[in-house]
Design an enzyme around this catalytic site. Structure first.
Site, mmCIF file in Angstrom:
data_model
loop_
_atom_site.group_PDB
_atom_site.id
_atom_site.type_symbol
_atom_site.label_atom_id
_atom_site.label_comp_id
_atom_site.label_asym_id
_atom_site.label_seq_id
_atom_site.Cartn_x
_atom_site.Cartn_y
_atom_site.Cartn_z
ATOM 1 N N HIS A 111 32.499 -4.354 -24.636
ATOM 2 C CA HIS A 111 31.682 -4.802 -23.510
ATOM 3 C C HIS A 111 30.712 -5.899 -23.965
ATOM 4 O O HIS A 111 29.869 -6.336 -23.192
ATOM 5 C CB HIS A 111 30.879 -3.633 -22.930
ATOM 6 C CG HIS A 111 31.710 -2.656 -22.157
ATOM 7 N ND1 HIS A 111 32.274 -1.551 -22.746
ATOM 8 C CD2 HIS A 111 32.064 -2.614 -20.840
ATOM 9 C CE1 HIS A 111 32.944 -0.864 -21.830
ATOM 10 N NE2 HIS A 111 32.838 -1.490 -20.677
ATOM 11 N N ARG B 266 35.285 -8.384 -12.081
ATOM 12 C CA ARG B 266 35.464 -7.816 -10.750
ATOM 13 C C ARG B 266 34.369 -8.331 -9.820
ATOM 14 O O ARG B 266 33.327 -8.799 -10.269
ATOM 15 C CB ARG B 266 35.387 -6.284 -10.871
ATOM 16 C CG ARG B 266 35.831 -5.492 -9.677
ATOM 17 C CD ARG B 266 35.783 -4.017 -10.034
ATOM 18 N NE ARG B 266 36.292 -3.187 -8.943
ATOM 19 C CZ ARG B 266 36.335 -1.863 -8.987
ATOM 20 N NH1 ARG B 266 35.883 -1.223 -10.059
ATOM 21 N NH2 ARG B 266 36.810 -1.171 -7.976
ATOM 22 N N GLY C 4 39.483 3.078 -7.968
ATOM 23 C CA GLY C 4 40.112 1.787 -8.225
ATOM 24 C C GLY C 4 40.301 0.915 -7.005
ATOM 25 O O GLY C 4 41.161 0.035 -6.995
ATOM 26 N N SER D 180 30.863 0.858 -8.813
ATOM 27 C CA SER D 180 31.633 1.558 -9.838
ATOM 28 C C SER D 180 30.720 2.029 -10.974
ATOM 29 O O SER D 180 30.825 3.168 -11.446
ATOM 30 C CB SER D 180 32.718 0.633 -10.389
ATOM 31 O OG SER D 180 33.451 1.255 -11.414
ATOM 32 N N ARG E 104 38.307 6.935 -11.135
ATOM 33 C CA ARG E 104 37.738 7.291 -9.843
ATOM 34 C C ARG E 104 38.692 6.892 -8.721
ATOM 35 O O ARG E 104 39.607 7.626 -8.401
ATOM 36 C CB ARG E 104 36.343 6.658 -9.677
ATOM 37 C CG ARG E 104 35.519 7.303 -8.565
ATOM 38 C CD ARG E 104 34.078 6.824 -8.599
ATOM 39 N NE ARG E 104 33.943 5.428 -8.249
ATOM 40 C CZ ARG E 104 33.799 4.969 -7.003
ATOM 41 N NH1 ARG E 104 33.784 5.825 -5.992
ATOM 42 N NH2 ARG E 104 33.668 3.676 -6.771
#
Length: 255
Positions: free
Chosen positions: A66, A90, A220, A98, A218
């Site tokens: 990350h 995203r 998506g 998220s 979760r």
């Protein structure tokens, strides 16, 4: 976001899977197959314990991180290095929602701040690995300079055209698919629905951080931010995104 990286595993290792029982995803949480640079390798807390020895890992070696581009080791960024980078981002509202759900699912000791407070911090650039928009822009700008070294992908594009995007990924990694059947097999093995229902991901803790394994799977969905955030929150984050990305050629609006 994390599950979007899983095709990298299968694209690189599919030749080792002759039978269904050979699939490493059946017995390993995806994080075990993609060691983290900041957790498993360069984590100061690991200095007095067993540290992952990169030299002992068979090639091709696959890692996740990350870290912002500017904080990556020079050995990775060096033009002479054969290391390739796959960056997946995203739509910002979906990123926040998220992240919010993920942090709540792993906060056993202390509850997360209220969503409004957490959102305010996110908009101000308070994020575990630096301001979100700056993080994205670093990789975006470098991908424009070095497209042969950095593949910049959007989660929404992967959802819209999984075959085309995973095919692009495999070609970038130097492991193009031989036929459509091979591509379809990788897509099936990496699907969120399959991974979420594998026994190895249903119970227990992910070993490197001690996070519940199921927390990584979760829903998506694309557009979750619009369903979860108040209108004024959406407008605030959209405005920040427009200002940050203006003139960069980057558009993270939902397709």
């Amino acid at each position: 976001m994390k599950t979007a990286l899983i095709p990298c595993i299968m694209a690189l290792n599919r030749d080792n899977i002759d039978h269904e029982e050979d699939d490493p995803l059946l017995t390993n949480h995806p994080n075990q197959l993609m060691p983290s640079i900041e957790i498993s390798i360069f984590n100061p807390k690991n200095l007095d314990s067993d540290v992952l020895n990169i030299d002992e890992m068979p090639s091709p070696r696959l890692f996740r991180t990350h870290l912002p581009y500017s904080k990556l080791p020079e050995s990775i960024k060096n033009d002479n290095s054969s290391c390739k980078l796959v960056y997946i981002t995203r739509e910002p509202k979906d990123v926040f929602v998220s992240l919010w759900h993920f942090m709540n699912s792993i906060s056993n000791a202390e509850p997360c701040p209220k969503m409004d407070e957490y959102f305010d911090s996110f908009c101000k650039g308070i994020h575990p690995f630096g301001p979100f928009h700056d993080h994205v822009l670093e990789y975006w700008n470098e991908s424009l300079k070095k497209p042969e070294k950095i593949l910049f992908l959007r989660y929404e594009e992967i959802k819209k055209d999984p075959k085309g995007q995973v095919k692009k990924l495999a070609e970038f990694l130097g492991r193009p698919f031989a036929n459509e059947e091979e591509l379809d097999n990788v897509l099936w093995r990496c699907s969120l629905e399959r991974l979420r229902n594998l026994q190895v991901n249903k119970n227990g803790l992910e070993p490197s951080l001690g996070i519940p394994k199921i927390a990584y799977f979760r829903n998506g969905l694309v557009g979750d931010g619009k369903n979860s955030l108040k209108k004024e929150m959406q407008e605030r984050l959209d405005q920040i995104t427009r200002e940050k990305f203006e003139g960069t050629g980057l558009d993270l609006q939902v397709i």
